[in-house]
Scaffold this motif. Sequence first.
Motif, mmCIF file in Angstrom:
data_model
loop_
_atom_site.group_PDB
_atom_site.id
_atom_site.type_symbol
_atom_site.label_atom_id
_atom_site.label_comp_id
_atom_site.label_asym_id
_atom_site.label_seq_id
_atom_site.Cartn_x
_atom_site.Cartn_y
_atom_site.Cartn_z
ATOM 1 N N VAL A 207 0.772 -1.101 0.075
ATOM 2 C CA VAL A 207 0.100 0.115 0.076
ATOM 3 C C VAL A 207 0.702 1.389 0.102
ATOM 4 C CG1 VAL A 207 -1.751 1.235 1.377
ATOM 5 C CG2 VAL A 207 -1.969 -1.152 1.140
ATOM 6 N N ALA A 208 2.034 1.277 0.770
ATOM 7 C CA ALA A 208 2.768 2.289 0.960
ATOM 8 C C ALA A 208 3.192 2.680 -0.506
ATOM 9 C CB ALA A 208 3.868 2.302 1.989
ATOM 10 N N GLU A 209 4.060 1.504 -0.950
ATOM 11 C CA GLU A 209 4.721 1.959 -2.246
ATOM 12 C C GLU A 209 3.600 2.306 -3.310
ATOM 13 O OE1 GLU A 209 8.258 -0.563 -4.559
ATOM 14 O OE2 GLU A 209 6.568 -1.874 -3.487
ATOM 15 N N ASN A 210 2.388 1.818 -3.391
ATOM 16 C CA ASN A 210 1.563 2.126 -4.274
ATOM 17 C C ASN A 210 0.979 3.532 -4.192
ATOM 18 O OD1 ASN A 210 -1.564 2.618 -5.160
ATOM 19 N ND2 ASN A 210 -1.110 0.641 -6.344
ATOM 20 N N VAL A 211 0.636 4.123 -3.050
ATOM 21 C CA VAL A 211 0.035 5.482 -2.808
ATOM 22 C C VAL A 211 1.103 6.539 -2.878
ATOM 23 C CG1 VAL A 211 -1.861 4.737 -1.534
ATOM 24 C CG2 VAL A 211 0.162 5.260 -0.244
ATOM 25 N N LEU A 212 2.419 6.182 -2.750
ATOM 26 C CA LEU A 212 3.638 6.945 -2.787
ATOM 27 C C LEU A 212 3.916 7.145 -4.347
ATOM 28 C CD1 LEU A 212 5.672 6.109 0.294
ATOM 29 C CD2 LEU A 212 4.497 8.223 -0.253
ATOM 30 N N LYS A 213 3.879 6.234 -5.069
ATOM 31 C CA LYS A 213 4.448 6.147 -6.400
ATOM 32 C C LYS A 213 3.330 6.906 -7.191
ATOM 33 C CE LYS A 213 7.910 2.612 -6.668
ATOM 34 N NZ LYS A 213 8.506 1.276 -7.492
ATOM 35 N N SER A 214 1.878 6.519 -6.990
ATOM 36 C CA SER A 214 1.058 7.268 -7.572
ATOM 37 C C SER A 214 0.871 8.436 -7.140
ATOM 38 C CB SER A 214 -0.296 6.331 -7.566
ATOM 39 O OG SER A 214 -0.711 6.344 -6.203
ATOM 40 N N GLY A 215 1.371 9.133 -6.079
ATOM 41 C CA GLY A 215 1.427 10.570 -5.972
ATOM 42 C C GLY A 215 -0.281 10.755 -5.087
ATOM 43 N N ARG A 216 -0.787 9.700 -4.532
ATOM 44 C CA ARG A 216 -1.927 9.635 -3.823
ATOM 45 C C ARG A 216 -1.461 9.817 -2.330
ATOM 46 N NH1 ARG A 216 -3.689 6.415 -8.195
ATOM 47 N NH2 ARG A 216 -5.621 7.158 -9.126
ATOM 48 N N ALA A 217 -0.475 10.001 -1.783
ATOM 49 C CA ALA A 217 -0.281 10.197 -0.284
ATOM 50 C C ALA A 217 0.851 11.163 -0.190
ATOM 51 C CB ALA A 217 0.178 8.926 0.078
#
Length: 301
Positions: A207-217
Amino acid sequence: MFRLSDFNYHGKTVFLRADLNSPVKDGRIISDARFQAVLPTIRHLLEEGAKLVIGTHQSKPYKGDYITTEQHAEILSDLLGQEVEYVEDIFGKYARERIKALKPGEALILENLRFAAEEVKSKPIEDCEKTFFVRKLAPLLDYVVNDAFAAAHRSQPSLVGFARLKPMIMGYLMESEVEALTKAYETGENPRVYVLGGAKVDDSLRVAENVLKSGRADLILTGGLVGQVFTLAKGFHLGDSNLEFMAKKGLLEMVNQAEDILNEFYPYVRTPVDFAVDYKGERVEVDLLSDEKWLFDEYPI
């Protein structure tokens, strides 16, 4: 997925996949929080005259809280004010006979789904459709309701096996969680802060990797075992007793993945500045930079 309001359930056989996996102490369930969470869905289906078949898992094989669903039936019966029959079978002849015998407004709960080997591993939906669990139960079901949000990330027969065979419907818990996630994931408002903790470290890292790479966090706050893994990845020592515990859980293998995330997004992942230990019966909060770090060697976080 469909919503509960999309169908008429009177006289229809409905399989409700819930997640009633609950904490157990000395062989007894000690919290009904997850039961309370799915009560609105269960009550709606029973009031609508559904013949309700409830399925849930409880823990994993060989763990101390890996028990039958007999207590789950008792708790549901007490909360609903009506009997929820405990069926000591999952998809065998006895289970199928009890399902066929249900009358509108009645409910039963199947045995712990993870007592069936097919339910323990995650497989593609095509494989899940071919399992005995799905092939034996599908002919008896009219609708499938999924209210097992906490387990919804798993591709297992009871969760995805009916998806292309029967109408799949969100329970009220699933619907509320999906709406909240959609709002958090798609909102343009800032700052967007994610709090990741608990014991499912591998999921939280993804989750962390996903939302950081997608700019959603914009920021991720970590706690629990997730925070400990990231803290180790930052180079802090958490003491021998904690390292031993994390090694047994296979968590040390995830430190490299956490380190890779920190290398790319270091300013956006925050870890705890202190951890609490039980020292002589009292809670003691130990700062990572203090001289009391020696407590970590003898007392688990």
